[in-house]
Scaffold this active site. Structure first.
Site, mmCIF file in Angstrom:
data_model
loop_
_atom_site.group_PDB
_atom_site.id
_atom_site.type_symbol
_atom_site.label_atom_id
_atom_site.label_comp_id
_atom_site.label_asym_id
_atom_site.label_seq_id
_atom_site.Cartn_x
_atom_site.Cartn_y
_atom_site.Cartn_z
ATOM 1 N N TYR A 191 77.557 25.785 8.979
ATOM 2 C CA TYR A 191 79.119 25.169 8.927
ATOM 3 C C TYR A 191 79.473 24.863 7.351
ATOM 4 O O TYR A 191 81.244 24.770 6.841
ATOM 5 C CB TYR A 191 78.729 24.008 9.619
ATOM 6 N N LYS A 226 82.914 25.643 4.966
ATOM 7 C CA LYS A 226 84.323 24.467 4.718
ATOM 8 C C LYS A 226 83.770 24.788 2.996
ATOM 9 O O LYS A 226 85.426 24.853 2.174
ATOM 10 C CB LYS A 226 83.223 23.654 5.317
#
Ligand code: UDP
Length: 329
Positions: free
Chosen positions: A140, A144
């Site tokens: 995750y 990003k």
């Protein structure tokens, strides 16, 4: 000219739409409703679909005069990303790549990007400043960060100006309780605690009591979703006025332990909220606290909700009035 909000049916996206509308902006939303809710969309101009759909993006950019994009649409669960990394590279990185490609094609050169404190990984020190090392400990955070880097190179090559906002722990709901947080399954601390107060769960599990903190539980920096929403509007204005790309932390600069959060929720709800001590959750750093000085100095950002009590109170008003979240779509 309108602002395109991707993921505008989600928790943070829907609150940002309300904030943008309150400042007189025209807002267009695109959301595939995989995690978002149609009832959360606060603007009439809504495209149900995926940002990986190139034809749909062409249609959105053709049918609306889009000045800038505020990009939320993404998957955002740390644990799930470790189990299914390719899903995260697809939904986050590939989707952002498609969106950026179409923005450049349609000559839209401003974007505010929803990033995360997970880009830092285990911090070397707190409070964390934007120049600290970024070593994500999950796909995750990694996806990003990859998007932040893609934005940097798109600025260099195409003059695309971006502001990435690295959120810490977002909580609370709109003060009129019209919209709020509704995830299935829920994994975040404050909504789960409030489900106990609503009688929907027996107890809250505290993930680890042996961290090197005063009471042994993890410390996090909780920021109200409307303060976060406001930062997106300020970021947009910074792009308009200065035309400079940048990265900003958004948090309250104060840490609360899991036990302090539970205690505050007991005082807000008047419910005893039983707690049981459980195992640590993999990948949880002991302490995450933001330095928000850069956002304050350059965006002119100022929190309206800096007490945890107030943050939890707005969340409680939403959960009490919507005990099962939005009506199922
Ligand atoms: N947490 C907990 N019990 C829960 C959910 C979360 O003790 O049922 C803890 C978690 O370990 C972390 C903090 O609460 O230290 C905030 O977790 P959350 O999932 O809300 O946000 P994150 O910090 O992962 O972004």
């Amino acid at each position: 000219m309108a602002i395109l909000v991707t993921g505008g049916a989600g928790y943070i996206g829907s609150h940002t739409v309300v904030e943008l509308l309150a400042h007189g902006e025209q807002v267009v939303v695109i959301d595939n409703l995989q995690k978002g809710h149609a009832q959360a969309v606060q603007t009439p101009v809504f495209y149900k679909g995926d940002i990986r759909d190139r034809e749909l993006l062409d249609q959105v950019f053709r049918e609306n005069k889009i000045e800038a994009v505020v990009h939320f649409a993404a998957d955002s669960l740390v644990g799930e990303s470790v189990q299914e990394p390719l899903k995260y590279y697809d939904n986050n990185v590939i989707a952002a790549h498609t969106l950026l490609t179409k923005m450049i094609e349609h000559n839209v050169k401003k974007i505010v990007f929803s990033s995360t404190a997970a880009t830092y990984g285990e911090p070397e020190k707190v409070p964390i400043v934007e120049t600290d090392a970024t070593n994500p400990t999950s796909p995750y955070g990694e996806t990003k960060l990859a998007i932040e880097k893609m934005l940097k190179w798109c600025d260099r090559a195409y003059g695309l100006k971006s502001i990435a906002l690295r959120y810490f722990n977002v909580a609370g709901a709109h003060p009129d309780a019209r919209i709020g947080e509704d995830h299935t399954p829920e994994s975040h601390l404050i909504p789960i605690i409030l489900q106990v107060a609503l009688g929907q769960r027996e107890a809250i599990s505290v993930f680890g009591e042996d961290y090197p903190t005063e009471d042994g539980t993890c410390i996090r920096d909780y920021i109200h979703v409307m303060d976060l929403a406001n930062a997106h509007w300020l970021a947009l204005n910074r792009l308009r006025e200065k035309g400079e790309s940048g990265i900003y932390n958004l948090g309250n600069g104060t840490g609360f332990s899991v036990k302090q959060v539970i205690e505050t929720a007991r005082s807000v709800t008047g419910h005893p909220i039983p707690a049981i001590i459980a195992q640590r959750r993999a990948g949880d750093p002991a302490v995450l606290i933001a330095s928000y000085e850069k956002a304050q100095a350059e965006l002119g950002w100022k929190q309206r909700y800096n007490s945890l009590h107030e943050i939890i109170e707005t969340a409680w008003n939403w959960h009490k009035s919507h005990p099962h979240g939005y009506p199922r779509d």
